[in-house]
Design an enzyme around this catalytic site. Structure first.
Site, short mmCIF file in Angstrom:
data_model
loop_
_atom_site.label_atom_id
_atom_site.label_comp_id
_atom_site.label_asym_id
_atom_site.label_seq_id
_atom_site.Cartn_x
_atom_site.Cartn_y
_atom_site.Cartn_z
CB THR A 320 7.93 1.89 8.57
OG1 THR A 320 7.86 1.24 9.85
CG2 THR A 320 8.40 3.31 8.74
CG ASP A 321 5.89 -3.87 5.72
OD1 ASP A 321 5.33 -4.42 6.70
OD2 ASP A 321 5.79 -4.29 4.56
#
Length: 603
Positions: A320-321
Protein backbone atom coordinates in the site's frame (compact mmCIF):
# COMPACT_ATOMS: atom_id res chain seq x y z
CA UNK A 1 39.20 -6.93 5.21
CA UNK A 2 38.48 -3.20 5.39
CA UNK A 3 35.61 -2.05 7.64
CA UNK A 4 32.32 -1.98 5.78
CA UNK A 5 33.49 -4.59 3.27
CA UNK A 6 30.97 -7.18 4.23
CA UNK A 7 30.86 -10.88 4.14
CA UNK A 8 27.50 -12.25 5.15
CA UNK A 9 27.74 -12.47 8.91
CA UNK A 10 24.63 -14.54 9.60
CA UNK A 11 25.49 -16.73 12.54
CA UNK A 12 23.11 -19.58 13.08
CA UNK A 13 23.74 -21.11 16.50
CA UNK A 14 21.43 -24.04 15.85
CA UNK A 15 22.93 -24.92 12.50
CA UNK A 16 20.40 -23.25 10.26
CA UNK A 17 23.06 -22.75 7.59
CA UNK A 18 22.36 -26.42 6.73
CA UNK A 19 18.64 -25.88 6.22
CA UNK A 20 17.12 -25.75 2.72
CA UNK A 21 16.26 -22.04 2.86
CA UNK A 22 19.97 -21.34 3.28
CA UNK A 23 20.89 -23.30 0.15
CA UNK A 24 21.54 -20.95 -2.79
CA UNK A 25 21.33 -23.84 -5.25
CA UNK A 26 17.57 -24.10 -4.62
CA UNK A 27 15.05 -21.85 -6.33
CA UNK A 28 13.54 -18.85 -4.59
CA UNK A 29 10.21 -20.67 -4.52
CA UNK A 30 11.73 -23.71 -2.85
CA UNK A 31 13.55 -21.62 -0.28
CA UNK A 32 10.47 -19.55 0.55
CA UNK A 33 8.38 -22.72 0.87
CA UNK A 34 10.93 -24.11 3.33
CA UNK A 35 11.24 -20.95 5.43
CA UNK A 36 7.62 -19.86 5.90
CA UNK A 37 6.62 -22.84 8.12
CA UNK A 38 9.69 -22.27 10.30
CA UNK A 39 8.77 -18.68 11.15
CA UNK A 40 6.92 -17.52 14.21
CA UNK A 41 3.72 -15.58 13.68
CA UNK A 42 5.58 -12.44 14.81
CA UNK A 43 8.27 -12.94 12.15
CA UNK A 44 5.66 -13.48 9.43
CA UNK A 45 3.70 -10.41 10.45
CA UNK A 46 6.88 -8.31 10.41
CA UNK A 47 7.31 -9.19 6.73
CA UNK A 48 3.98 -7.52 5.99
CA UNK A 49 5.26 -4.01 6.71
CA UNK A 50 7.37 -1.61 4.66
CA UNK A 51 8.00 1.55 6.61
CA UNK A 52 10.27 4.56 7.06
CA UNK A 53 13.53 4.22 8.93
CA UNK A 54 15.78 7.03 10.11
CA UNK A 55 19.44 6.79 9.09
CA UNK A 56 21.75 7.49 12.01
CA UNK A 57 25.28 6.76 13.05
CA UNK A 58 26.55 3.33 12.00
CA UNK A 59 25.81 0.88 14.79
CA UNK A 60 23.48 3.24 16.67
CA UNK A 61 20.39 1.07 16.89
CA UNK A 62 18.73 2.80 19.82
CA UNK A 63 18.15 6.45 18.92
CA UNK A 64 14.47 7.25 18.24
CA UNK A 65 13.31 7.76 14.67
CA UNK A 66 12.18 11.08 13.29
CA UNK A 67 8.59 10.05 12.61
CA UNK A 68 7.94 8.26 15.87
CA UNK A 69 8.52 4.90 14.22
CA UNK A 70 10.82 3.75 17.01
CA UNK A 71 14.53 2.99 16.99
CA UNK A 72 16.20 0.59 14.59
CA UNK A 73 16.25 -1.99 17.35
CA UNK A 74 12.55 -1.46 18.09
CA UNK A 75 11.70 -2.05 14.44
CA UNK A 76 14.06 -4.90 13.56
CA UNK A 77 14.29 -6.81 16.85
CA UNK A 78 11.01 -5.81 18.45
CA UNK A 79 8.54 -5.66 15.56
CA UNK A 80 10.50 -8.00 13.22
CA UNK A 81 10.12 -5.52 10.32
CA UNK A 82 12.73 -5.98 7.59
CA UNK A 83 11.61 -3.73 4.71
CA UNK A 84 12.41 -0.04 5.04
CA UNK A 85 12.40 3.06 2.87
CA UNK A 86 15.27 5.51 3.22
CA UNK A 87 15.31 9.29 3.13
CA UNK A 88 18.32 11.43 2.35
CA UNK A 89 21.55 9.44 2.43
CA UNK A 90 24.65 10.64 4.27
CA UNK A 91 28.00 10.15 2.53
CA UNK A 92 28.45 6.91 0.62
CA UNK A 93 30.79 5.59 3.31
CA UNK A 94 28.40 6.45 6.15
CA UNK A 95 25.44 4.96 4.26
CA UNK A 96 27.28 1.70 3.61
CA UNK A 97 28.51 1.37 7.19
CA UNK A 98 25.08 2.16 8.64
CA UNK A 99 23.26 -0.31 6.40
CA UNK A 100 25.79 -3.08 7.01
CA UNK A 101 25.37 -2.54 10.75
CA UNK A 102 21.57 -2.87 10.38
CA UNK A 103 22.09 -6.10 8.44
CA UNK A 104 24.30 -7.34 11.28
CA UNK A 105 21.44 -6.66 13.70
CA UNK A 106 18.95 -8.51 11.47
CA UNK A 107 21.35 -11.47 11.17
CA UNK A 108 21.17 -11.98 14.93
CA UNK A 109 17.49 -12.97 14.74
CA UNK A 110 16.47 -16.61 14.91
CA UNK A 111 16.14 -17.02 11.15
CA UNK A 112 18.40 -14.17 10.05
CA UNK A 113 15.90 -12.55 7.68
CA UNK A 114 17.87 -9.80 5.87
CA UNK A 115 16.65 -6.24 5.52
CA UNK A 116 15.44 -4.93 2.18
CA UNK A 117 16.14 -1.21 1.84
CA UNK A 118 13.88 0.73 -0.51
CA UNK A 119 13.87 4.20 -2.03
CA UNK A 120 11.59 6.70 -3.69
CA UNK A 121 13.13 8.30 -6.81
CA UNK A 122 16.41 10.02 -5.88
CA UNK A 123 18.34 10.78 -9.07
CA UNK A 124 16.87 14.17 -9.88
CA UNK A 125 16.45 17.65 -8.45
CA UNK A 126 13.08 17.28 -6.78
CA UNK A 127 12.99 16.81 -3.01
CA UNK A 128 9.33 16.53 -2.04
CA UNK A 129 9.41 14.72 1.26
CA UNK A 130 7.54 11.44 1.14
CA UNK A 131 7.57 11.41 -2.67
CA UNK A 132 11.08 12.10 -3.99
CA UNK A 133 14.58 12.51 -2.63
CA UNK A 134 17.23 14.85 -4.06
CA UNK A 135 20.11 12.98 -5.66
CA UNK A 136 22.63 13.95 -3.00
CA UNK A 137 25.83 12.05 -3.72
CA UNK A 138 24.39 10.00 -6.60
CA UNK A 139 24.52 10.96 -10.27
CA UNK A 140 22.00 13.66 -11.15
CA UNK A 141 19.54 13.42 -14.03
CA UNK A 142 16.46 15.21 -15.26
CA UNK A 143 13.28 13.87 -13.70
CA UNK A 144 11.49 11.15 -15.65
CA UNK A 145 9.28 13.72 -17.37
CA UNK A 146 12.50 15.15 -18.84
CA UNK A 147 13.64 11.77 -20.11
CA UNK A 148 10.18 11.44 -21.65
CA UNK A 149 10.80 14.79 -23.37
CA UNK A 150 13.87 13.24 -25.01
CA UNK A 151 11.75 10.21 -25.89
CA UNK A 152 14.58 7.67 -26.27
CA UNK A 153 13.49 4.23 -25.06
CA UNK A 154 17.08 2.99 -24.92
CA UNK A 155 17.98 5.94 -22.69
CA UNK A 156 15.34 4.83 -20.19
CA UNK A 157 16.89 1.38 -20.02
CA UNK A 158 20.37 2.87 -19.66
CA UNK A 159 19.13 5.20 -16.93
CA UNK A 160 17.55 2.24 -15.14
CA UNK A 161 20.84 0.37 -15.30
CA UNK A 162 22.74 3.31 -13.78
CA UNK A 163 20.14 3.72 -11.03
CA UNK A 164 20.45 -0.01 -10.37
CA UNK A 165 24.23 0.19 -10.11
CA UNK A 166 24.21 3.09 -7.67
CA UNK A 167 21.31 1.75 -5.60
CA UNK A 168 22.83 -1.68 -5.09
CA UNK A 169 26.22 -0.11 -4.36
CA UNK A 170 24.75 1.68 -1.33
CA UNK A 171 22.54 -1.24 -0.28
CA UNK A 172 19.18 -0.26 -1.83
CA UNK A 173 17.50 -3.29 -3.39
CA UNK A 174 13.93 -2.05 -3.88
CA UNK A 175 12.76 0.97 -5.91
CA UNK A 176 9.40 2.47 -4.99
CA UNK A 177 9.06 3.54 -8.60
CA UNK A 178 8.69 3.90 -11.58
CA UNK A 179 5.62 6.12 -11.43
CA UNK A 180 3.40 5.08 -14.33
CA UNK A 181 0.58 7.57 -13.83
CA UNK A 182 -0.52 9.40 -16.96
CA UNK A 183 -0.18 13.19 -17.00
CA UNK A 184 -3.78 14.01 -17.90
CA UNK A 185 -4.64 16.88 -15.55
CA UNK A 186 -2.37 19.93 -15.85
CA UNK A 187 -2.84 20.78 -12.18
CA UNK A 188 -1.75 17.49 -10.62
CA UNK A 189 1.31 17.78 -8.40
CA UNK A 190 2.96 14.46 -9.29
CA UNK A 191 3.68 15.03 -13.00
CA UNK A 192 7.44 15.39 -12.73
CA UNK A 193 8.15 11.75 -11.88
CA UNK A 194 5.79 10.42 -14.55
CA UNK A 195 6.57 9.55 -18.17
CA UNK A 196 4.00 11.77 -19.88
CA UNK A 197 0.45 11.33 -21.11
CA UNK A 198 0.46 8.66 -23.81
CA UNK A 199 -0.39 5.19 -22.39
CA UNK A 200 1.64 3.31 -25.00
CA UNK A 201 4.73 5.47 -24.57
CA UNK A 202 4.44 5.49 -20.79
CA UNK A 203 4.15 1.71 -20.83
CA UNK A 204 7.14 1.28 -23.14
CA UNK A 205 9.30 3.74 -21.23
CA UNK A 206 8.32 2.17 -17.91
CA UNK A 207 9.09 -1.34 -19.15
CA UNK A 208 12.48 -0.17 -20.44
CA UNK A 209 13.29 1.37 -17.05
CA UNK A 210 12.25 -1.86 -15.28
CA UNK A 211 14.49 -3.89 -17.63
CA UNK A 212 17.41 -1.62 -16.76
CA UNK A 213 16.72 -2.02 -13.03
CA UNK A 214 16.02 -5.74 -12.94
CA UNK A 215 17.54 -7.32 -16.04
CA UNK A 216 15.69 -10.14 -17.77
CA UNK A 217 14.88 -11.58 -14.33
CA UNK A 218 15.54 -10.70 -10.70
CA UNK A 219 19.01 -11.58 -9.46
CA UNK A 220 21.69 -10.65 -6.97
CA UNK A 221 22.56 -7.45 -8.85
CA UNK A 222 18.95 -6.38 -9.56
CA UNK A 223 16.81 -3.73 -7.92
CA UNK A 224 13.20 -4.87 -7.52
CA UNK A 225 10.76 -2.29 -8.92
CA UNK A 226 7.48 -1.24 -7.33
CA UNK A 227 5.47 0.52 -10.06
CA UNK A 228 2.93 3.02 -8.79
CA UNK A 229 0.18 4.09 -8.48
CA UNK A 230 -2.10 1.25 -9.61
CA UNK A 231 -4.47 1.53 -11.49
CA UNK A 232 -3.18 4.97 -12.53
CA UNK A 233 -3.15 8.02 -10.25
CA UNK A 234 -3.37 10.89 -12.72
CA UNK A 235 -7.11 11.56 -13.03
CA UNK A 236 -7.62 13.40 -9.76
CA UNK A 237 -10.71 15.52 -9.29
CA UNK A 238 -9.72 19.19 -9.73
CA UNK A 239 -6.12 17.99 -10.03
CA UNK A 240 -5.79 17.79 -6.24
CA UNK A 241 -3.54 15.26 -4.56
CA UNK A 242 -4.93 12.39 -2.45
CA UNK A 243 -2.20 12.72 0.15
CA UNK A 244 -4.71 15.22 1.58
CA UNK A 245 -8.42 14.90 2.44
CA UNK A 246 -9.58 17.38 -0.22
CA UNK A 247 -7.92 15.27 -2.97
CA UNK A 248 -9.41 11.86 -2.20
CA UNK A 249 -11.59 11.53 -5.31
CA UNK A 250 -10.36 10.02 -8.55
CA UNK A 251 -12.70 10.55 -11.50
CA UNK A 252 -13.12 9.38 -15.09
CA UNK A 253 -15.56 11.75 -16.83
CA UNK A 254 -13.90 10.96 -20.16
CA UNK A 255 -14.20 7.20 -19.70
CA UNK A 256 -10.45 6.61 -20.00
CA UNK A 257 -9.86 4.13 -17.16
CA UNK A 258 -8.38 1.55 -19.57
CA UNK A 259 -5.78 4.04 -20.81
CA UNK A 260 -4.56 4.70 -17.26
CA UNK A 261 -4.38 0.97 -16.56
CA UNK A 262 -2.36 0.06 -19.67
CA UNK A 263 1.14 1.01 -18.41
CA UNK A 264 0.64 -1.32 -15.45
CA UNK A 265 -0.20 -4.20 -17.76
CA UNK A 266 3.13 -3.57 -19.51
CA UNK A 267 4.97 -3.34 -16.17
CA UNK A 268 3.60 -6.75 -15.18
CA UNK A 269 4.82 -8.16 -18.49
CA UNK A 270 8.25 -6.67 -17.70
CA UNK A 271 8.36 -8.66 -14.45
CA UNK A 272 7.72 -6.06 -11.74
CA UNK A 273 7.70 -8.01 -8.43
CA UNK A 274 5.95 -5.26 -6.45
CA UNK A 275 2.94 -3.06 -7.12
CA UNK A 276 1.69 0.00 -5.19
CA UNK A 277 -1.95 1.11 -5.38
CA UNK A 278 -2.78 4.80 -5.05
CA UNK A 279 -4.52 6.54 -2.18
CA UNK A 280 -7.43 7.84 -4.25
CA UNK A 281 -10.90 6.35 -4.34
CA UNK A 282 -12.64 5.90 -7.70
CA UNK A 283 -15.82 7.92 -8.03
CA UNK A 284 -18.38 7.03 -10.68
CA UNK A 285 -16.23 4.24 -12.12
CA UNK A 286 -17.85 1.16 -13.65
CA UNK A 287 -16.19 -2.09 -14.70
CA UNK A 288 -18.05 -4.59 -16.86
CA UNK A 289 -21.12 -2.45 -16.45
CA UNK A 290 -21.05 -2.60 -12.65
CA UNK A 291 -20.23 0.33 -10.34
CA UNK A 292 -16.96 0.04 -8.44
CA UNK A 293 -17.12 0.65 -4.71
CA UNK A 294 -15.98 4.15 -3.81
CA UNK A 295 -13.17 3.30 -1.40
CA UNK A 296 -9.41 3.84 -1.65
CA UNK A 297 -7.67 1.48 -4.04
CA UNK A 298 -5.85 -0.44 -1.30
CA UNK A 299 -9.21 -1.20 0.34
CA UNK A 300 -10.89 -2.11 -2.93
CA UNK A 301 -11.28 -5.85 -3.43
CA UNK A 302 -12.78 -5.41 -6.90
CA UNK A 303 -9.62 -3.71 -8.12
CA UNK A 304 -6.87 -5.51 -6.18
CA UNK A 305 -8.16 -9.09 -6.14
CA UNK A 306 -10.68 -8.96 -8.96
CA UNK A 307 -8.77 -6.86 -11.49
CA UNK A 308 -5.08 -7.01 -10.56
CA UNK A 309 -4.85 -10.54 -9.18
CA UNK A 310 -7.46 -12.47 -11.13
CA UNK A 311 -7.95 -10.72 -14.46
CA UNK A 312 -4.39 -9.42 -14.89
CA UNK A 313 -2.79 -12.52 -13.33
CA UNK A 314 -0.50 -10.63 -10.95
CA UNK A 315 1.02 -12.69 -8.13
CA UNK A 316 3.66 -10.25 -6.91
CA UNK A 317 3.73 -8.24 -3.71
CA UNK A 318 1.10 -5.50 -3.38
CA UNK A 319 2.35 -2.79 -1.01
CA UNK A 320 0.00 0.00 0.00
CA UNK A 321 0.95 3.62 -0.34
CA UNK A 322 2.14 4.97 2.97
CA UNK A 323 -0.01 5.73 6.02
CA UNK A 324 -3.46 4.49 5.05
CA UNK A 325 -4.21 3.11 8.52
CA UNK A 326 -2.87 5.49 11.16
CA UNK A 327 -3.04 9.25 11.64
CA UNK A 328 0.33 10.89 12.26
CA UNK A 329 1.63 14.32 13.20
CA UNK A 330 5.03 15.68 12.15
CA UNK A 331 6.43 19.06 13.11
CA UNK A 332 3.08 20.21 14.44
CA UNK A 333 1.25 19.37 11.20
CA UNK A 334 -1.38 16.67 11.05
CA UNK A 335 -1.49 13.99 8.35
CA UNK A 336 -4.73 12.02 8.55
CA UNK A 337 -4.66 8.39 7.46
CA UNK A 338 -5.42 8.08 3.76
CA UNK A 339 -8.31 5.74 4.54
CA UNK A 340 -10.51 7.32 1.91
CA UNK A 341 -13.99 5.86 1.84
CA UNK A 342 -13.39 3.91 5.06
CA UNK A 343 -12.61 6.83 7.37
CA UNK A 344 -15.24 5.65 9.83
CA UNK A 345 -13.59 2.25 10.33
CA UNK A 346 -11.25 1.59 13.25
CA UNK A 347 -7.56 0.99 12.48
CA UNK A 348 -8.17 -2.74 13.09
CA UNK A 349 -11.02 -2.84 10.59
CA UNK A 350 -9.02 -0.84 8.05
CA UNK A 351 -6.20 -3.39 8.26
CA UNK A 352 -8.65 -6.24 7.87
CA UNK A 353 -10.28 -4.49 4.92
CA UNK A 354 -6.91 -3.99 3.18
CA UNK A 355 -5.86 -7.63 3.56
CA UNK A 356 -9.28 -8.77 2.41
CA UNK A 357 -8.82 -6.56 -0.66
CA UNK A 358 -5.66 -8.51 -1.51
CA UNK A 359 -2.70 -6.41 -0.34
CA UNK A 360 0.46 -7.97 1.11
CA UNK A 361 2.30 -5.15 2.84
CA UNK A 362 1.21 -2.06 4.72
CA UNK A 363 3.34 0.91 3.68
CA UNK A 364 4.49 3.47 6.22
CA UNK A 365 2.94 1.63 9.15
CA UNK A 366 4.48 -0.12 12.16
CA UNK A 367 1.33 -1.48 13.82
CA UNK A 368 2.36 -5.13 13.86
CA UNK A 369 0.40 -5.46 17.10
CA UNK A 370 -2.84 -4.73 15.25
CA UNK A 371 -2.24 -7.55 12.76
CA UNK A 372 -1.20 -9.94 15.52
CA UNK A 373 -4.39 -9.21 17.45
CA UNK A 374 -6.53 -9.76 14.36
CA UNK A 375 -4.96 -13.22 13.99
CA UNK A 376 -5.24 -14.01 17.67
CA UNK A 377 -8.91 -12.96 17.67
CA UNK A 378 -9.59 -15.22 14.70
CA UNK A 379 -10.51 -12.34 12.36
CA UNK A 380 -7.49 -12.83 10.07
CA UNK A 381 -6.19 -16.31 9.39
CA UNK A 382 -2.56 -17.29 9.70
CA UNK A 383 -2.89 -19.02 6.33
CA UNK A 384 -3.68 -15.61 4.81
CA UNK A 385 -0.60 -14.16 6.53
CA UNK A 386 1.49 -17.02 5.10
CA UNK A 387 0.47 -16.18 1.52
CA UNK A 388 1.76 -12.61 1.78
CA UNK A 389 4.84 -13.49 3.85
CA UNK A 390 5.85 -16.02 1.21
CA UNK A 391 5.52 -13.46 -1.59
CA UNK A 392 7.83 -11.06 0.25
CA UNK A 393 10.38 -13.74 1.10
CA UNK A 394 10.48 -14.95 -2.50
CA UNK A 395 11.64 -11.50 -3.67
CA UNK A 396 14.34 -11.40 -0.98
CA UNK A 397 15.62 -14.78 -2.11
CA UNK A 398 15.55 -13.73 -5.76
CA UNK A 399 17.62 -10.64 -4.92
CA UNK A 400 20.25 -12.76 -3.18
CA UNK A 401 19.83 -10.98 0.13
CA UNK A 402 19.90 -14.20 2.15
CA UNK A 403 23.26 -15.04 0.54
CA UNK A 404 24.89 -11.60 0.67
CA UNK A 405 23.08 -8.84 2.51
CA UNK A 406 26.09 -6.59 3.01
CA UNK A 407 27.57 -4.17 0.51
CA UNK A 408 31.23 -3.54 -0.25
CA UNK A 409 32.50 -0.10 0.71
CA UNK A 410 35.27 0.02 -1.88
CA UNK A 411 32.90 -0.97 -4.66
CA UNK A 412 30.35 1.60 -3.51
CA UNK A 413 32.90 4.42 -3.56
CA UNK A 414 34.03 3.41 -7.06
CA UNK A 415 30.47 3.18 -8.39
CA UNK A 416 28.44 6.00 -6.89
CA UNK A 417 28.61 9.26 -8.86
CA UNK A 418 31.36 7.93 -11.10
CA UNK A 419 32.63 10.45 -13.68
CA UNK A 420 30.93 8.50 -16.47
CA UNK A 421 27.56 8.47 -14.67
CA UNK A 422 27.82 12.18 -13.86
CA UNK A 423 28.60 13.03 -17.47
CA UNK A 424 25.67 10.97 -18.76
CA UNK A 425 23.31 12.65 -16.32
CA UNK A 426 24.50 16.14 -17.24
CA UNK A 427 24.13 15.41 -20.93
CA UNK A 428 20.58 14.11 -20.43
CA UNK A 429 19.66 17.26 -18.48
CA UNK A 430 20.79 19.44 -21.39
CA UNK A 431 19.18 17.23 -24.05
CA UNK A 432 15.82 17.36 -22.25
CA UNK A 433 15.62 21.17 -22.38
CA UNK A 434 12.58 22.07 -24.49
CA UNK A 435 12.77 25.22 -26.60
CA UNK A 436 9.28 26.72 -26.77
CA UNK A 437 10.03 30.10 -28.32
CA UNK A 438 13.13 31.57 -29.96
CA UNK A 439 13.09 34.91 -31.72
CA UNK A 440 16.81 35.03 -32.30
CA UNK A 441 18.92 35.01 -29.14
CA UNK A 442 19.50 31.23 -28.93
CA UNK A 443 22.00 29.72 -29.05
CA UNK A 444 23.83 32.42 -27.11
CA UNK A 445 26.95 33.64 -28.85
CA UNK A 446 30.36 33.59 -27.16
CA UNK A 447 30.97 36.91 -25.44
CA UNK A 448 27.29 37.82 -25.10
CA UNK A 449 26.52 40.16 -22.22
CA UNK A 450 23.96 38.55 -19.94
CA UNK A 451 22.00 39.73 -16.94
CA UNK A 452 21.08 36.81 -14.68
CA UNK A 453 18.32 36.06 -12.21
CA UNK A 454 18.40 32.54 -10.82
CA UNK A 455 21.44 31.47 -12.86
CA UNK A 456 24.93 31.21 -11.41
CA UNK A 457 27.22 34.02 -12.62
CA UNK A 458 30.42 31.99 -12.22
CA UNK A 459 28.99 29.20 -14.36
CA UNK A 460 27.93 31.68 -17.04
CA UNK A 461 31.42 33.18 -17.15
CA UNK A 462 32.90 29.72 -17.60
CA UNK A 463 30.79 29.38 -20.76
CA UNK A 464 32.30 32.53 -22.25
CA UNK A 465 29.45 34.85 -21.34
CA UNK A 466 30.01 38.31 -19.88
CA UNK A 467 27.85 38.89 -16.83
CA UNK A 468 26.29 42.37 -16.66
CA UNK A 469 25.35 44.13 -13.44
CA UNK A 470 21.94 45.20 -14.71
CA UNK A 471 19.54 44.44 -17.56
CA UNK A 472 20.21 47.77 -19.27
CA UNK A 473 23.84 46.80 -19.86
CA UNK A 474 23.04 43.33 -21.17
CA UNK A 475 22.37 41.86 -24.59
CA UNK A 476 19.91 39.49 -22.97
CA UNK A 477 18.43 38.76 -19.53
CA UNK A 478 18.15 35.13 -18.45
CA UNK A 479 15.45 34.51 -15.86
CA UNK A 480 14.84 31.10 -14.22
CA UNK A 481 11.39 30.56 -12.70
CA UNK A 482 9.16 27.67 -11.67
CA UNK A 483 5.62 26.76 -12.63
CA UNK A 484 3.00 28.60 -10.57
CA UNK A 485 1.18 26.97 -7.64
CA UNK A 486 -0.88 27.88 -4.59
CA UNK A 487 1.18 27.82 -1.36
CA UNK A 488 -0.45 25.58 1.26
CA UNK A 489 0.73 24.31 4.62
CA UNK A 490 -2.17 22.91 6.62
CA UNK A 491 -1.05 19.28 6.45
CA UNK A 492 2.29 17.48 6.67
CA UNK A 493 3.92 17.31 3.19
CA UNK A 494 1.51 19.90 1.79
CA UNK A 495 3.99 22.79 1.53
CA UNK A 496 6.18 20.86 -0.89
CA UNK A 497 3.28 19.54 -2.96
CA UNK A 498 2.61 22.07 -5.74
CA UNK A 499 -1.13 22.18 -6.36
CA UNK A 500 -3.95 24.54 -7.24
CA UNK A 501 -4.15 27.27 -9.86
CA UNK A 502 -1.57 27.43 -12.64
CA UNK A 503 -1.89 31.21 -12.93
CA UNK A 504 1.21 33.25 -12.12
CA UNK A 505 0.91 35.99 -9.52
CA UNK A 506 0.88 39.52 -10.87
CA UNK A 507 4.31 40.19 -9.38
CA UNK A 508 5.89 37.61 -11.68
CA UNK A 509 4.14 39.00 -14.74
CA UNK A 510 5.25 42.51 -13.77
CA UNK A 511 8.86 41.37 -13.29
CA UNK A 512 9.10 39.78 -16.74
CA UNK A 513 7.42 42.82 -18.29
CA UNK A 514 9.86 45.14 -16.53
CA UNK A 515 12.90 43.18 -17.67
CA UNK A 516 11.62 43.04 -21.24
CA UNK A 517 11.45 46.82 -21.30
CA UNK A 518 15.23 46.93 -20.83
CA UNK A 519 16.55 43.97 -22.80
CA UNK A 520 15.42 40.78 -24.55
CA UNK A 521 14.38 38.12 -22.01
CA UNK A 522 15.22 34.43 -22.13
CA UNK A 523 12.81 32.69 -19.78
CA UNK A 524 13.65 29.26 -18.35
CA UNK A 525 10.68 27.53 -16.68
CA UNK A 526 10.99 24.54 -14.35
CA UNK A 527 8.10 22.35 -15.49
CA UNK A 528 7.46 20.29 -12.39
CA UNK A 529 3.90 20.46 -13.68
CA UNK A 530 2.22 22.31 -16.52
CA UNK A 531 2.56 26.10 -16.58
CA UNK A 532 0.27 28.73 -18.09
CA UNK A 533 2.76 30.99 -19.81
CA UNK A 534 0.21 33.05 -21.72
CA UNK A 535 0.75 36.34 -19.82
CA UNK A 536 4.55 35.93 -19.95
CA UNK A 537 4.97 34.75 -23.53
CA UNK A 538 4.56 38.16 -25.28
CA UNK A 539 7.33 39.66 -23.15
CA UNK A 540 9.90 36.88 -23.62
CA UNK A 541 12.12 36.74 -26.67
CA UNK A 542 12.90 33.09 -25.94
CA UNK A 543 11.31 30.50 -23.63
CA UNK A 544 12.71 27.11 -22.65
CA UNK A 545 11.33 24.49 -20.28
CA UNK A 546 13.39 22.23 -18.06
CA UNK A 547 12.53 19.17 -15.96
CA UNK A 548 15.48 19.39 -13.63
CA UNK A 549 18.67 20.95 -14.98
CA UNK A 550 21.77 22.29 -13.28
CA UNK A 551 23.17 25.72 -14.12
CA UNK A 552 25.79 24.11 -16.34
CA UNK A 553 23.32 21.81 -18.09
CA UNK A 554 21.08 24.78 -18.90
CA UNK A 555 24.08 26.70 -20.21
CA UNK A 556 25.08 23.69 -22.31
CA UNK A 557 21.67 23.95 -23.99
CA UNK A 558 21.45 27.75 -24.20
CA UNK A 559 24.89 28.01 -25.83
CA UNK A 560 24.37 25.01 -28.08
CA UNK A 561 27.28 23.00 -26.68
CA UNK A 562 24.72 20.23 -26.27
CA UNK A 563 21.71 20.45 -28.56
CA UNK A 564 18.40 20.66 -26.67
CA UNK A 565 16.11 17.94 -28.01
CA UNK A 566 13.12 18.11 -25.69
CA UNK A 567 9.56 17.86 -26.94
CA UNK A 568 6.72 18.58 -24.51
CA UNK A 569 5.48 15.32 -22.93
CA UNK A 570 2.28 17.16 -21.92
CA UNK A 571 0.48 20.25 -23.18
CA UNK A 572 0.81 23.72 -21.67
CA UNK A 573 -2.71 25.21 -21.51
CA UNK A 574 -3.53 28.75 -22.55
CA UNK A 575 -5.68 29.60 -19.51
CA UNK A 576 -7.14 28.28 -16.29
CA UNK A 577 -10.56 28.70 -17.83
CA UNK A 578 -9.68 26.04 -20.39
CA UNK A 579 -8.24 23.78 -17.69
CA UNK A 580 -11.45 23.99 -15.68
CA UNK A 581 -13.44 22.82 -18.71
CA UNK A 582 -11.18 19.79 -19.31
CA UNK A 583 -11.55 16.20 -18.07
CA UNK A 584 -8.93 14.99 -15.55
CA UNK A 585 -8.64 11.56 -17.18
CA UNK A 586 -8.26 12.78 -20.79
CA UNK A 587 -4.86 13.93 -22.08
CA UNK A 588 -4.45 17.16 -24.04
CA UNK A 589 -8.09 18.14 -23.94
CA UNK A 590 -7.86 21.85 -23.21
CA UNK A 591 -8.93 24.09 -26.05
CA UNK A 592 -6.26 26.08 -27.87
CA UNK A 593 -3.23 25.18 -25.72
CA UNK A 594 -0.44 27.70 -25.84
CA UNK A 595 2.01 24.88 -26.53
CA UNK A 596 0.60 21.46 -27.55
CA UNK A 597 2.00 18.12 -26.51
CA UNK A 598 5.00 17.16 -28.64
CA UNK A 599 5.97 20.78 -29.30
CA UNK A 600 9.61 21.79 -29.29
CA UNK A 601 11.90 23.86 -31.49
CA UNK A 602 15.39 23.08 -32.72
CA UNK A 603 18.43 25.20 -33.48
Amino acid sequence: MTPGKGENTHHDPIGQEQLPYRDPSLTADQRADDLVPRLSLEEKVGLLFCTVITIGEPGDHDSPGRFGEGSVRDLVEGKKITHFTLGELPSTEAAVRWQNAVQDLAAESEHGIPVMFASDPRHGFSATEGMTVASGGLSKWPELLGLAAIGDEELFERFGDIVRSEYRAVGISCAIHPQLDLVTDPRWARQLQSFGQDPDLVGRFGAAFIRGMQGSQLGASSVACMPKHFPGGGPQKDGEDPHFPYGKEQVYPGGRFADHLKPFEMAIEAGAPFMMPYYGMPVGLTLDGKPVEEVGFSFNRELITGLLRERMGYDGVVTTDFAIISDISVGGLEWPAKAWGVEDLSPEDRVLRAFDAGIDQLGGETATDVVLKLVQDGRLSEDRIDVSARRVLKVKFELGLFDQAHVDLDEAIATVASPAFLAEGQRAQARSITVLKNQGPLPLAQGSKVYLEGLDAEAASAYGLEVADGPEAADVAILRIGAAFEPRNEYFLEAGTHQGSLDYPQEMIDRVTELAASTPVVLDVYLDRAAILTPLEPHATAIVGNYGASHTALLDALTGRITPEGRLPMELPSSMGEVLKSSPDVPSDTENPLYPVGFGLSY
